[in-house]
Every structure is written in structure tokens, then in C-alpha cells.
Scaffold this motif. Structure first.
Motif: not given
Ligand SMILES: Nc1ncnc2c1ncn2[C@@H]1O[C@H](COP(=O)(O)OP(=O)(O)OP(=O)(O)O)[C@@H](O)[C@H]1O
Ligand SMILES: Nc1ccn([C@H]2C[C@H](O)[C@@H](COP(=O)(O)O)O2)c(=O)n1
Length: 417
Positions: A228-235, A353-355, A357-359, A395-397, A402-404
Motif C-alpha cells: 500500500g501507499l505510505d500511511a495506509t496502515g502497513k506497519t 489526515r493520517r500523514l 497526524s503522524r507529522g 479497504d483500510a479506512s 476492524l482492518v485486522l
Molecule cells: N485503521 C486505522 N485507522 C486510523 N489510523 C490508523 C489506522 N491504521 C494506521 N493508522 C495510523 O495512521 C498512521 C500511518 O500508519 P502506519 O505507520 O501503520 O502506515 P504505513 O503504511 O506503515 O506507513 P509508511 O509506509 O509511511 O511507513 C499512523 O499514525 C497510524 O497510527
């Protein structure tokens, strides 16, 4: 003039030229003689009467040297040329001829700056593998001509500049295989080996490769890749999956390459993509070892390497991507195939929004967002077009929990865990 340049110029009039304007290519061709009414191509429509244009195309026989020179040339031109010279990306190619792409830059200068610019370009052409052309307008402003610089003193060859049809493929597609996207470890290693003298770190990277790799070995436990793209919640998801499934969590590029990643991120695409490609094979070996003991979750793998590379190499809308089913989307034959690849998708606003809030989001400029929007859609579409180990979108929204749960349902259904 080197022999390969002479050969190149022999087929010069069959070439199409492409200049990036507002993030999308505009095309023109050249003819030895003009037939019919002159129609200036739209690349020249905003150029003032007395202005001149120039193009520089990199034509080194050695692709590592050529790519590095092309990469550094933009900075060099922007530093040396007078302000307002408008350095744009440019390329030239023979339609449908693989490997025919030459990359370079297109400049536009005010008439008063011409002699300064011409001194800089002459010096550049004498010392480097670059072919310079100048473009000038006829008295009545109706026609542009192209003049090949290196011949201009004793035997000037002038071509008429004419509009050209949009080609079937974006020009970058012609040189993508084993330049942007690598289909075997050997091809990627070849590029890194050629960089040994200029980037000493490549020796350490290549030293991390196992002595033998077996892509056909079937892992005992499932291997699940999260993309997924950055900040979609992969970590967030990969860590939760590791805990829920008692799995091993790996990533690509692997931890052992992190010290050198920044170094390769500053290199041109050819070298940077070769680094990420090699990283996938090192991760594949780690997967092989761990998947004999437990399920393995992988944070990014080959889909990321290919999708980002393809989406960066082409510009403009999704329609400029190589067509669905094209060779560039196939999985490399010598790379381990995961049991399942999940692609996290997210509404752009929520991702932003997630990007935030992560700053990590520093600028909100409209132009930048527009540019990102096209790039984002190209990456997502390239992800979806990959075959051989196709991804399933999720859908990661919803909330992280729930995504898990959704991911676990998919894994249980597809991997019988
Ligand atoms: N399902 C979710 N709902 C709301 N916020 C979420 C969800 N999953 C992750 N986040 C939050 O969104 C931000 C990005 O998540 P995460 O670091 O897991 O994404 P990532 O895909 O690993 O990003 P990157 O590729 O840039 O490392 C984090 O602040 C995380 O806490
Ligand atoms: N296997 C991989 C992993 C990452 N990349 C590239 C693609 C992007 O440019 C960047 C994203 O990584 P992140 O910022 O999420 O750590 O790295 C790749 O090509 N192949």
C-alpha cells in the motif's frame, strides 16, 4: 564525435521528441522538408518571437554513466544557466522501438541570453556524452527549425519542426525493462557491480546476498505480503498480524540494508531501483528461512518496487501507464512468490489526515497535491495490474482492529490458516 553518436544521428529524422509541460508530455517530430502549411507544435506556442530554444540529449554508450550524468545535469543547468531558462525534462525516441529512448532537457531562453547559454552548451557538449540542438523561429513566426549543433559549423543540417501524434506508448515504457523494473537478480546485480567504483557501498550491499537462491522452494508456512501507499496502515497491520498469528515479521528492503538505503535513494532511478530489487532477493532468502518455522508477514515486497518504479518513470494520467497485461507487470521468474498479497487502499483525504497526524506532511500547496494525486493513482493502478502474484485490495479506512479482522478473514480463506 563518437561513432555511436554518428549512428544515432543517421536515424535522426525518424525520432519523436517529447517535452514535459505541466507534468505531461507534449510531442513534436522533425522533417527534412516541409509539406503543406506550417503548424508550430504546441511546445513552442508560448515562446516569444525573439526567444530561442535548445535541447540536450544524453547519449552515453554506458547506461550507468549516462543515467548518473542525466541525473546531475538538471542541477548543473539550473546552477549555470541564467534565471528564467526554464529547464524542462525532455526525451527522444523512435516509436515502438524498445531501448531507443534518450533522456535530456529542453531550455527556453530570452534572446539576450543566447550567447551565454550557447557558450555553456558548447562546453558541455565538448566534455560530455550529450547531443545539443538549437531551435529557431522563421522571420514570419510561422515555422520552427531544429539544428543539430555538432554539425552546425561546417555542414548545418536543419530540420523542420512539425507536430506529432501522441504515440501508442509513453516514451519511458520503451526503456523500462531492466532499467526501471528488474526481472532477475542477475540484471539488478549487473547494474550495482558497474557502480562499484563510484559508489563503494554497493560492495557491502552485494555482500549481503546469499550464495544461492531457490525461487522454486515451497515455503512450509504461508507468506503474506502487505502492500500500500505510505500511511495506509502497513506497519500497524503487519505488527498486529505478527502478534495474532504468531508469525515472523520481515520487511523489504531488509533491516540489514538500512544503513545504505539513504545513499541509494539519492541516486538516479537505474541505480536506486537496482538497490530495491536486490533488497527483495535478500528478503526472499530470509522468508525462505523463517517460513520453515512459522507464517511470515512481509511489509512491502516486489509489488512496491515495480509499482513505484513504473509510476515514477511515466508522467501524466493513468492512461500513460503501460497497458494492462504488458510485460512490465509480470512477476520475476527467479523471485519467491508469496501465498497472498494484500493491498491496503485508503481514501486520499483519510490518508492525508493520517500523514498529518503522524507529522510527516509539511506542505499543503495545491500544485503539489495535484501532482501527488496523479502519481498516487498511477502507483495504485500499477499495483493492481501486477500478475503472477496478484494482490487483493482491502479497504483500510475502518478502525485498525476492524482492518485486522478483515485481513485475518482473507488470510484464513486464502491460506487455510
Ligand atoms: N485503521 C486505522 N485507522 C486510523 N489510523 C490508523 C489506522 N491504521 C494506521 N493508522 C495510523 O495512521 C498512521 C500511518 O500508519 P502506519 O505507520 O501503520 O502506515 P504505513 O503504511 O506503515 O506507513 P509508511 O509506509 O509511511 O511507513 C499512523 O499514525 C497510524 O497510527
Ligand atoms: N520493496 C520496496 C520497498 C520500498 N520501495 C520504495 C518505493 C518508495 O519509493 C519507497 C517507499 O518506502 P517507505 O517510505 O514506505 O519505507 O521505497 C521499493 O522500491 N521497494
Amino acid at each position: 564525435m563518437a561513432r555511436h553518436l554518428k549512428l544515432l544521428v543517421q536515424r535522426w529524422s525518424s525520432r519523436v521528441f517529447s517535452v514535459e509541460v505541466d507534468g505531461a508530455p507534449r510531442y513534436f517530430g522533425i522533417r527534412e522538408q516541409l509539406r503543406g502549411e506550417p503548424v508550430p507544435p504546441d511546445v513552442f506556442s508560448e515562446v516569444q518571437k525573439q526567444d530561442r530554444c535548445y535541447s540536450l540529449l544524453v547519449c552515453s554508450g554506458d547506461r550507468v554513466t549516462g543515467d548518473r550524468f542525466h541525473w546531475e545535469l538538471r542541477d548543473r543547468l539550473q546552477r549555470q544557466l541564467p534565471p528564467g531558462s526554464g529547464v524542462r525534462s525532455m526525451s527522444s525516441f523512435i516509436p515502438d522501438q524498445k531501448g531507443s529512448l534518450l533522456k535530456g532537457y529542453f531550455l527556453q531562453s530570452r534572446a539576450g541570453n543566447s550567447s551565454l547559454i550557447e557558450d555553456i552548451l558548447t562546453d558541455l557538449e565538448q566534455r560530455n556524452p550529450v547531443l545539443v540542438c538549437s531551435y529557431s523561429q522563421s522571420e514570419d513566426g510561422q515555422q520552427w527549425t531544429q539544428c543539430l549543433w555538432y554539425q552546425s559549423e561546417d555542414n548545418p543540417v536543419r530540420f523542420c519542426v512539425v507536430p506529432s501524434e501522441t504515440p501508442k506508448h509513453h516514451p519511458s515504457v520503451l526503456n523500462m525493462i531492466n532499467s526501471d523494473v528488474f526481472y532477475s537478480l542477475d540484471e539488478a546485480c549487473d547494474v550495482l557491480k558497474q557502480c562499484g567504483d563510484i559508489i563503494p557501498e554497493t560492495r557491502s550491499v552485494l555482500g549481503m546476498l546469499p550464495s544461492s537462491l531457490d525461487a522454486r522452494r515451497k515455503p512450509d508456512f504461508p507468506v503474506i505480503v502487505i502492500e500500500g501507499l505510505d500511511a495506509t496502515g502497513k506497519t500497524t497491520l503487519t505488527e498486529s498480524l505478527r502478534d495474532s498469528l504468531g508469525a515472523t515479521l520481515l520487511r523489504s528492503p531488509p533491516q540489514c540494508l538500512s544503513a545504505w538505503r539513504g545513499r541509494f535513494d539519492r541516486e538516479p532511478p537505474l541505480i536506486r531501483r537496482a538497490f530495491y530489487a536486490v533488497g527483495n532477493y535478500i528478503t526472499a532468502e530470509q522468508i525462505n528461512q523463517e517460513a520453515s518455522k512459522s507464517p511470515v508477514i512481509v511489509d512491502r515486497f516486489w509489488h512496491s518496487t515495480a509499482a513505484y518504479a513504473i509510476a515514477t518513470a511515466v508522467t501524466g494520467p493513468v492512461s500513460n501507464l503501460p497497458h494492462e497485461g504488458a510485460e512490465v507487470y509480470r512477476w520475476p521468474g527467479d523471485l519467491l512468490q508469496p501465498s497472498l498479497v494484500i493491498l491496503l487502499t485508503l481514501d486520499p483525504e483519510e490518508r492525508k489526515r493520517r500523514l498529518r497526524s503522524r507529522g510527516l506532511m509539511k506542505t499543503d500547496e495545491e500544485e503539489e497535491l495535484d501532482h501527488n494525486k496523479l502519481f498516487r493513482t498511477r502507483v495504485e493502478e500499477a499495483y493492481r495490474r501486477i500478475v503472477g502474484s496478484a494482490c487483493i485490495a482491502l479497504d483500510a479506512s475502518p478502525s485498525a482492529d476492524l482492518v485486522l479482522q478483515q485481513a485475518l478473514l482473507l488470510i484464513r480463506a486464502k491460506c487455510h490458516l
